[in-house]
Write an enzyme that holds these catalytic residues in place. Structure first.
Site, PDB file in Angstrom:
ATOM      1  N   GLY A  41       0.814  -1.220   0.000  1.00 37.35           N
ATOM      2  CA  GLY A  41       0.000   0.000   0.000  1.00 37.35           C
ATOM      3  C   GLY A  41       0.844   1.264   0.000  1.00 37.35           C
ATOM      4  N   GLY A  46       5.560   4.583  -8.657  1.00 32.75           N
ATOM      5  CA  GLY A  46       6.233   3.302  -8.901  1.00 32.75           C
ATOM      6  C   GLY A  46       5.235   2.150  -8.878  1.00 32.75           C
ATOM      7  N   HIS A  47       4.336   2.145  -7.876  1.00 38.70           N
ATOM      8  CA  HIS A  47       3.294   1.105  -7.828  1.00 38.70           C
ATOM      9  C   HIS A  47       2.383   1.198  -9.052  1.00 38.70           C
ATOM     10  CE1 HIS A  47       3.989   1.623  -3.342  1.00 38.70           C
ATOM     11  NE2 HIS A  47       4.131   0.324  -3.477  1.00 38.70           N
ATOM     12  N   GLU A 157      12.294  -2.674  -9.426  1.00 40.97           N
ATOM     13  CA  GLU A 157      13.738  -2.912  -9.312  1.00 40.97           C
ATOM     14  C   GLU A 157      14.398  -2.104  -8.202  1.00 40.97           C
ATOM     15  OE1 GLU A 157      15.623  -4.261 -13.568  1.00 40.97           O
ATOM     16  OE2 GLU A 157      15.801  -2.182 -12.963  1.00 40.97           O
ATOM     17  N   SER A 194       9.487   5.775  -3.105  1.00 36.99           N
ATOM     18  CA  SER A 194       9.322   4.777  -2.049  1.00 36.99           C
ATOM     19  C   SER A 194       8.274   5.290  -1.072  1.00 36.99           C
ATOM     20  CB  SER A 194      10.655   4.601  -1.306  1.00 36.99           C
ATOM     21  OG  SER A 194      10.437   3.952  -0.070  1.00 36.99           O
TER      22      SER A 194
END
Ligand code: PAF
Length: 290
Positions: A41, A46-47, A157, A194
């Site tokens: 979550g 990026g997600h 990655e 992140s």
């Protein structure tokens, strides 16, 4: 500097998103090709990129949303890990995700007597600094693979060692799932996206891109002396010093073989630079290919 920049998170197709909270309720359409994105979550671009890839390549995209207690050490950030389910669901919906699986920790783990343990590749770097972390990761990923039974699964990655560890687990346990490892998505200034970046205070947020800058600088300098182990040692030492001078507490900054994660003294086809460092109480990790 190579950058993948954020798109507006709420752009895109809207779809009827299924939200599944009990494992027994999970099913995907029998003839669907399923692309799976496991997450904890607190979505960022990026997600969303992993979801776009899964949706684009498979057609039916399943995302799991589960902050996995098993992969956090006793002094780590499990209790303060960002949780914002409503926003996450809205973002998933905007990508056209078909189903979000959000099970409870009780259902995932109550009474569990079996765990997946991984040695070798998981014992270095993150594994050495965070004992038990990768056993927690492979246990939850193996369970999720068995629940969702995807054709393809997508991982970022940025967590380079995690990709290698999951790949080995899937190979060792004969999961018939194609794994896709997707290039790190970065902020405009190069910082790898992140969920933990939210912990950075403004002063440390300004310093944080230095980690990626140092990786790029080291990669550029190593490329000019790929076979000179003494020069490579000096380059690694000097960028580590730059990071320390900027205020980072460096856990590791290393040249490794991307297939084994073992440190190497000379650069070659499979070389990768990996790094982890703390800024205040926030731990950042990143990596670049050579
Ligand atoms: O990368 C993550 O977010 C987690 O480690 C994962 C793969 C979802 C397992 O909990």
């Amino acid at each position: 500097m190579r950058k993948r920049c954020a798109k507006a998170p709420f752009q895109g197709a809207s779809t009827a998103l299924k939200i599944i909270r009990r494992i027994a309720d999970f099913e995907s359409p029998p003839d669907a090709k399923v692309g799976f994105v496991p997450t904890m979550g607190a979505f960022h671009e990026g997600h969303l990129e992993l979801m776009r890839r899964a949706k684009g390549e498979c057609g039916y995209c399943v995302v799991s949303l589960f902050v996995n207690p098993l992969q956090f050490g006793p002094n780590e950030d499990f209790s303060r890990y960002p949780r914002r389910e409503e926003t996450d669901l809205e973002m998933a919906r905007s990508i056209g995700v078909n189903a979000v699986l959000s099970p409870s920790a009780e259902e995932m783990y109550a009474g569990i007597q079996t765990k997946v343990m991984i040695g070798g590749i998981s014992e270095l770097w993150e594994g050495e600094l965070r004992p038990g972390h990768f056993d927690g990761v492979v246990t939850v990923v193996a369970k999720l693979f068995n629940i969702v039974r995807p054709h393809m699964a997508y991982f970022g990655e940025k967590d380079f060692q995690q990709c290698a560890v999951i790949s080995k687990m899937a190979e060792d346990l004969n999961f018939r799932i194609t794994l896709r490892f997707v290039e790190t998505v970065r902020e405009q200034d190069g910082l790898a996206m992140s969920s933990r970046n939210a912990y950075l205070d403004p002063a440390n947020r300004t310093k944080a891109p230095q980690l990626y800058k140092s990786l790029l600088e080291a990669a550029g300098r190593i490329r000019t002396h790929p076979n000179d182990s003494a020069a490579i040692g000096e380059i690694l030492e000097s960028v580590r010093q730059t990071l320390t001078d900027t205020g980072f507490d460096v856990d590791y900054f290393a040249l490794v073989d991307s297939r084994t994660l073992q440190p190497i003294e000379r650069a070659g086809e499979y070389s990768r630079l990996i790094a982890a460092a703390k800024l205040g109480s926030t731990r950042l990790i990143d990596n670049v290919p050579l």
